[in-house]
Design an enzyme around this catalytic site. Structure first.
Site, PDB file in Angstrom:
ATOM      1  N   CYS A 216     -11.030  63.571  -0.584  1.00  0.00           N
ATOM      2  CA  CYS A 216     -10.618  64.735   0.209  1.00  0.00           C
ATOM      3  C   CYS A 216     -10.327  65.852  -0.781  1.00  0.00           C
ATOM      4  CB  CYS A 216      -9.459  64.409   1.153  1.00  0.00           C
ATOM      5  SG  CYS A 216      -7.866  64.084   0.376  1.00  0.00           S
ATOM      6  N   GLY A 217      -9.731  66.939  -0.351  1.00  0.00           N
ATOM      7  CA  GLY A 217      -9.525  68.066  -1.255  1.00  0.00           C
ATOM      8  C   GLY A 217      -8.745  67.653  -2.498  1.00  0.00           C
ATOM      9  N   THR A 218      -7.590  67.045  -2.275  1.00  0.00           N
ATOM     10  CA  THR A 218      -6.749  66.596  -3.393  1.00  0.00           C
ATOM     11  C   THR A 218      -6.898  65.110  -3.670  1.00  0.00           C
ATOM     12  OG1 THR A 218      -4.978  66.119  -1.835  1.00  0.00           O
ATOM     13  CG2 THR A 218      -4.950  68.312  -2.889  1.00  0.00           C
TER      14      THR A 218
ATOM     15  N   ARG B  35      -0.591  38.264 -15.874  1.00  0.00           N
ATOM     16  CA  ARG B  35       0.713  38.778 -15.420  1.00  0.00           C
ATOM     17  C   ARG B  35       0.550  39.839 -14.321  1.00  0.00           C
ATOM     18  NH1 ARG B  35      -0.553  41.536 -19.987  1.00  0.00           N
ATOM     19  NH2 ARG B  35      -0.021  43.754 -20.124  1.00  0.00           N
TER      20      ARG B  35
ATOM     21  N   HIS C 230      -5.084  46.541 -14.019  1.00  0.00           N
ATOM     22  CA  HIS C 230      -3.696  46.147 -13.740  1.00  0.00           C
ATOM     23  C   HIS C 230      -3.379  46.029 -12.251  1.00  0.00           C
ATOM     24  CE1 HIS C 230      -1.861  47.432 -17.900  1.00  0.00           C
ATOM     25  NE2 HIS C 230      -2.988  46.738 -18.025  1.00  0.00           N
TER      26      HIS C 230
ATOM     27  N   ASP D  53     -13.239  63.650   3.986  1.00  0.00           N
ATOM     28  CA  ASP D  53     -13.092  64.709   4.990  1.00  0.00           C
ATOM     29  C   ASP D  53     -14.010  65.862   4.559  1.00  0.00           C
ATOM     30  OD1 ASP D  53     -11.775  66.017   2.937  1.00  0.00           O
ATOM     31  OD2 ASP D  53      -9.954  66.452   4.085  1.00  0.00           O
ATOM     32  N   HIS D  54     -13.853  67.021   5.212  1.00  0.00           N
ATOM     33  CA  HIS D  54     -14.693  68.177   4.856  1.00  0.00           C
ATOM     34  C   HIS D  54     -14.482  68.616   3.409  1.00  0.00           C
ATOM     35  CE1 HIS D  54     -10.828  69.447   6.405  1.00  0.00           C
ATOM     36  NE2 HIS D  54     -10.950  70.594   5.753  1.00  0.00           N
TER      37      HIS D  54
ATOM     38  N   ILE E 182      -5.134  63.121  -2.006  1.00  0.00           N
ATOM     39  CA  ILE E 182      -3.802  62.599  -1.642  1.00  0.00           C
ATOM     40  C   ILE E 182      -3.785  62.073  -0.205  1.00  0.00           C
ATOM     41  CG2 ILE E 182      -1.364  63.164  -1.341  1.00  0.00           C
ATOM     42  CD1 ILE E 182      -1.744  65.293  -3.605  1.00  0.00           C
TER      43      ILE E 182
HETATM   44  C1  RB5 Z   1      -7.994  69.772   3.865  1.00  0.00           C
HETATM   45  O1  RB5 Z   1      -7.868  71.166   3.822  1.00  0.00           O
HETATM   46  C2  RB5 Z   1      -7.068  69.139   2.855  1.00  0.00           C
HETATM   47  O2  RB5 Z   1      -5.759  69.204   3.304  1.00  0.00           O
HETATM   48  C3  RB5 Z   1      -7.487  67.699   2.585  1.00  0.00           C
HETATM   49  O3  RB5 Z   1      -8.791  67.673   2.131  1.00  0.00           O
HETATM   50  C4  RB5 Z   1      -6.665  66.952   1.568  1.00  0.00           C
HETATM   51  O4  RB5 Z   1      -6.518  67.677   0.392  1.00  0.00           O
HETATM   52  C5  RB5 Z   1      -5.414  66.381   2.058  1.00  0.00           C
HETATM   53  O5  RB5 Z   1      -4.681  65.669   1.370  1.00  0.00           O
END
Ligand code: RB5
Length: 149
Positions: free
Chosen positions: A65-67, A132, A98, A8-9, A69
């Protein structure tokens, strides 16, 4: 090996850094966007990369992405995708040995450039150990199959 790249951005700049790294290493890739720092929604790009890996257009994927996540959660919604969010080299190695992770997620706002590159380097060169671990990965697929309509 051909890599599907997406972000993403928040992950755009890291994705561009990774493209340079892959160019230097002579590793082929397809960039599924985004193409600027203009705000977009990460699920679209997680899905595109995951589908490229699922369809075997690409061998593995890297999403940012930013995190890391949101885009990892999104990629993991595509059946057959094992996307691992790794913000350290040990996790990156283990996710291959693994878990046979086929997509790597990185947090661009968490990692510095050099560490991100090291993580990618380790992740790309590490093979699945099977044994395993294969049984356990198969059990992940069994869970998935239960919910795939
Ligand atoms: C965008 O601001 C941010 O929410 C996205 O990049 C990401 O971190 C989401 O999980």
């Amino acid at each position: 090996m051909k890599i599907a790249l997406g972000s993403d951005h928040g992950g755009y700049e890291l994705k561009e850094i990774l493209k340079k790294y892959l160019d230097e290493k002579g590793i082929e890739y397809t960039d599924y966007g985004t193409n600027s720092t203009e705000s977009v929604d990460y699920p679209e790009f997680g899905q595109k990369v995951a589908e490229a890996v699922k369809s075997k257009e690409c061998d593995r994927g890297i999403v940012c992405c930013g995190t890391g996540i949101g885009i990892s959660i999104s990629a993991n919604k595509v059946p057959g995708i094992r996307c691992a969010l790794c913000n350290d080299c040990y996790s990156a190695r283990m996710s291959r040995e693994h878990n046979n992770a086929n997509v790597l997620a990185l947090g661009a706002r968490v990692l510095g450039r050099d560490l991100a590159i090291e993580i990618v380097d380790v992740w790309l060169k590490t093979e699945f150990q099977a044994g395993r671990h294969e049984r356990r990965v198969n059990k992940i697929s069994e869970i998935e199959n239960k919910y795939v309509i």
